[in-house]
Design a protein around this motif. Structure first.
Motif, PDB file in Angstrom:
ATOM      1  N   ASP A 229       5.495 -17.114 -14.264  1.00 13.71           N
ATOM      2  CA  ASP A 229       4.047 -17.048 -14.412  1.00 13.71           C
ATOM      3  C   ASP A 229       3.383 -16.739 -13.075  1.00 13.71           C
ATOM      4  O   ASP A 229       3.855 -17.155 -12.018  1.00 13.71           O
ATOM      5  N   ALA A 230       2.271 -16.020 -13.154  1.00  9.88           N
ATOM      6  CA  ALA A 230       1.381 -15.825 -11.996  1.00  9.88           C
ATOM      7  C   ALA A 230       0.025 -16.408 -12.394  1.00  9.88           C
ATOM      8  O   ALA A 230      -0.908 -15.667 -12.724  1.00  9.88           O
ATOM      9  N   PRO A 231      -0.091 -17.729 -12.393  1.00  7.37           N
ATOM     10  CA  PRO A 231      -1.308 -18.371 -12.909  1.00  7.37           C
ATOM     11  C   PRO A 231      -2.501 -18.134 -12.001  1.00  7.37           C
ATOM     12  O   PRO A 231      -2.342 -17.823 -10.815  1.00  7.37           O
ATOM     13  N   PRO A 232      -3.709 -18.279 -12.531  1.00  2.00           N
ATOM     14  CA  PRO A 232      -4.897 -18.147 -11.689  1.00  2.00           C
ATOM     15  C   PRO A 232      -4.908 -19.211 -10.600  1.00  2.00           C
ATOM     16  O   PRO A 232      -4.579 -20.367 -10.845  1.00  2.00           O
ATOM     17  N   VAL A 233      -5.277 -18.794  -9.390  1.00  2.00           N
ATOM     18  CA  VAL A 233      -5.460 -19.709  -8.265  1.00  2.00           C
ATOM     19  C   VAL A 233      -6.887 -19.510  -7.765  1.00  2.00           C
ATOM     20  O   VAL A 233      -7.236 -18.414  -7.321  1.00  2.00           O
ATOM     21  N   PRO A 234      -7.745 -20.527  -7.872  1.00  2.00           N
ATOM     22  CA  PRO A 234      -9.161 -20.351  -7.517  1.00  2.00           C
ATOM     23  C   PRO A 234      -9.336 -19.766  -6.118  1.00  2.00           C
ATOM     24  O   PRO A 234      -8.659 -20.159  -5.172  1.00  2.00           O
ATOM     25  N   GLY A 235     -10.252 -18.818  -6.002  1.00  3.05           N
ATOM     26  CA  GLY A 235     -10.586 -18.230  -4.714  1.00  3.05           C
ATOM     27  C   GLY A 235      -9.635 -17.167  -4.217  1.00  3.05           C
ATOM     28  O   GLY A 235      -9.799 -16.660  -3.108  1.00  3.05           O
ATOM     29  N   THR A 236      -8.625 -16.816  -5.026  1.00  6.65           N
ATOM     30  CA  THR A 236      -7.650 -15.817  -4.600  1.00  6.65           C
ATOM     31  C   THR A 236      -7.677 -14.602  -5.525  1.00  6.65           C
ATOM     32  O   THR A 236      -8.247 -14.639  -6.617  1.00  6.65           O
ATOM     33  N   PHE A 237      -7.035 -13.543  -5.071  1.00  2.00           N
ATOM     34  CA  PHE A 237      -6.737 -12.373  -5.888  1.00  2.00           C
ATOM     35  C   PHE A 237      -5.233 -12.147  -5.849  1.00  2.00           C
ATOM     36  O   PHE A 237      -4.555 -12.524  -4.878  1.00  2.00           O
ATOM     37  N   VAL A 238      -4.714 -11.532  -6.896  1.00  2.00           N
ATOM     38  CA  VAL A 238      -3.308 -11.146  -6.920  1.00  2.00           C
ATOM     39  C   VAL A 238      -3.189  -9.724  -6.393  1.00  2.00           C
ATOM     40  O   VAL A 238      -3.968  -8.845  -6.782  1.00  2.00           O
ATOM     41  N   CYS A 239      -2.237  -9.498  -5.493  1.00  2.00           N
ATOM     42  CA  CYS A 239      -1.899  -8.153  -5.014  1.00  2.00           C
ATOM     43  C   CYS A 239      -0.507  -7.797  -5.507  1.00  2.00           C
ATOM     44  O   CYS A 239       0.397  -8.644  -5.482  1.00  2.00           O
ATOM     45  N   ASN A 240      -0.336  -6.569  -5.928  1.00  2.00           N
ATOM     46  CA  ASN A 240       1.022  -6.101  -6.212  1.00  2.00           C
ATOM     47  C   ASN A 240       1.177  -4.648  -5.817  1.00  2.00           C
ATOM     48  O   ASN A 240       0.204  -3.887  -5.781  1.00  2.00           O
ATOM     49  N   LEU A 241       2.392  -4.291  -5.488  1.00  2.00           N
ATOM     50  CA  LEU A 241       2.706  -2.944  -5.013  1.00  2.00           C
ATOM     51  C   LEU A 241       2.932  -2.016  -6.197  1.00  2.00           C
ATOM     52  O   LEU A 241       3.433  -2.429  -7.247  1.00  2.00           O
ATOM     53  N   GLY A 242       2.583  -0.729  -6.004  1.00  2.00           N
ATOM     54  CA  GLY A 242       2.794   0.268  -7.031  1.00  2.00           C
ATOM     55  C   GLY A 242       3.975   1.174  -6.723  1.00  2.00           C
ATOM     56  O   GLY A 242       4.614   1.095  -5.665  1.00  2.00           O
ATOM     57  N   ASP A 243       4.259   2.060  -7.665  1.00  2.00           N
ATOM     58  CA  ASP A 243       5.434   2.924  -7.564  1.00  2.00           C
ATOM     59  C   ASP A 243       5.408   3.828  -6.335  1.00  2.00           C
ATOM     60  O   ASP A 243       6.460   4.143  -5.769  1.00  2.00           O
ATOM     61  N   MET A 244       4.226   4.280  -5.917  1.00  2.00           N
ATOM     62  CA  MET A 244       4.183   5.182  -4.775  1.00  2.00           C
ATOM     63  C   MET A 244       4.535   4.475  -3.471  1.00  2.00           C
ATOM     64  O   MET A 244       5.125   5.075  -2.573  1.00  2.00           O
TER      65      MET A 244
END
Length: 334
Positions: A229-244
């Motif tokens: 799981d990548a649950p919500p964490v208050p005050g944060t954003f999720v970053c993830n890398l893409g194929d490029m």
């Protein structure tokens, strides 16, 4: 770093462009470890105002609460080559299967007389703004500017983590990035029997995704030890890398499959993914000095290898987006 948990990285030293010191080195090292592990992490110290995000959340819920006929006054079929507008739940495909979400496709606001728009460049043009609620246009544009600035900060950290100049990606690919923004609503009403996921397993196409998710939860990431799981964490954003970025680093930093569970919370789930991509006309190339990646098609969710791609980013992206909305792709992206 535990492989079954996504780290939280403080961007403050990068945002303040601090001189080399322990705080900056720690942030850069944390980014490197996260990118080596699974390409997903939370960011704090990002500088994006909570009030702006909260206002966009509220306005988005107001929009999606409208009857279908009101939302469909700005359908994606009316967006033409700009690829903007509203789609119903079940109208977007992942790996050929419908997702149980509805959404607004948006992006950089370009006037009709902009040279790229006049030239008919796909994915460039004016947004199709809904009639209601009031303030949505202004709030989206303010959020888009602030979120893009966060992405630029993260990319500086990624460049430093690869022992590259901080502006490596900006100089080559993102001086004028392609910004694709989505407002998604995952309905709490039951999905049709044929629909199994809010969003099916996939990787993102470009460089970097910055995701706001409300407190409902549902995002899952496929780490080497399985789905977590990548649950919500208050005050944060999720970053993830893409194929490029996977391609540019020759597989050193991986774009990782992820998905979203069906929403059974009893409350609609809102998310805002911003896809921070190379310029449409840029030609992505591997970073010199990194070892060549092994062919990874056998282990990828789609059986493809991003390392075989050649041409401009626009060439690559158009082949991808046409699979998400096949009828629309056939009609406007010829």
């Amino acid at each position: 770093m535990p492989i079954d948990r996504l780290p939280i990285i403080d961007l403050t030293p990068l945002r303040e462009q601090a001189v080399d010191g322990p705080d900056l080195r720690r942030a850069v090292q944390d980014i490197r470890q996260a990118c080596l592990a699974h390409g997903f992490f939370y960011v704090t110290g990002h500088g994006l105002p909570d009030a702006l995000t909260s206002r966009l959340d509220t306005l988005s819920r107001t929009f999606f609460a409208q009857p279908d006929e009101a939302k469909l006054r700005r359908p994606m079929s009316a967006g033409g080559r700009a690829w903007r507008g509203y789609f119903r739940a079940g109208g977007e495909l992942t790996s050929g299967r419908p997702d149980w979400k509805e959404g607004l496709y948006l992006g950089t606001e370009l006037p009709a007389d902009h040279p790229l728009v006049r030239a008919g460049t796909p994915l460039h043009g004016p947004n199709l703004w809904p009639d209601a609620p009031d303030g949505l246009r202004e709030t989206v544009l303010a959020y888009l500017e602030a979120a893009a600035a966060v992405c630029a900060i993260v990319l500086r950290g990624i460049a430093l983590s690869l022992d590259l100049p901080a502006d490596y990606f900006e100089q080559r690919y993102t001086r004028e990035p392609l910004l694709l923004f989505r407002i998604f609503n995952y309905p709490s009403r039951p999905a049709p029997e044929a629909v199994a996921w809010g969003v099916g397993e996939h990787t993102d196409y470009g460089l970097l995704t910055l995701l706001y998710q409300d407190d409902t939860g549902g995002l899952e990431v496929h780490t080497p030890d399985g789905w977590v799981d990548a649950p919500p964490v208050p005050g944060t954003f999720v970053c993830n890398l893409g194929d490029m970025l996977d391609r540019m680093t020759r597989g050193l930093y991986r774009s990782t499959p992820h998905r979203v569970r069906l929403n059974v919370s009893g409350r609609d789930r809102i998310s805002f993914p911003l896809f921070y991509d190379p310029n449409f006309f840029a030609t992505p190339a591997p970073i010199e000095g990194l070892d060549a990646a092994a062919d990874d098609r056998a282990t990828r969710w789609d059986g493809a290898s991003v390392h075989e791609f050649s041409g401009t980013y626009g060439d690559y992206l158009l082949r991808k987006v046409g699979k998400v909305f096949p009828e629309l792709g056939a009609a406007v992206l010829r």
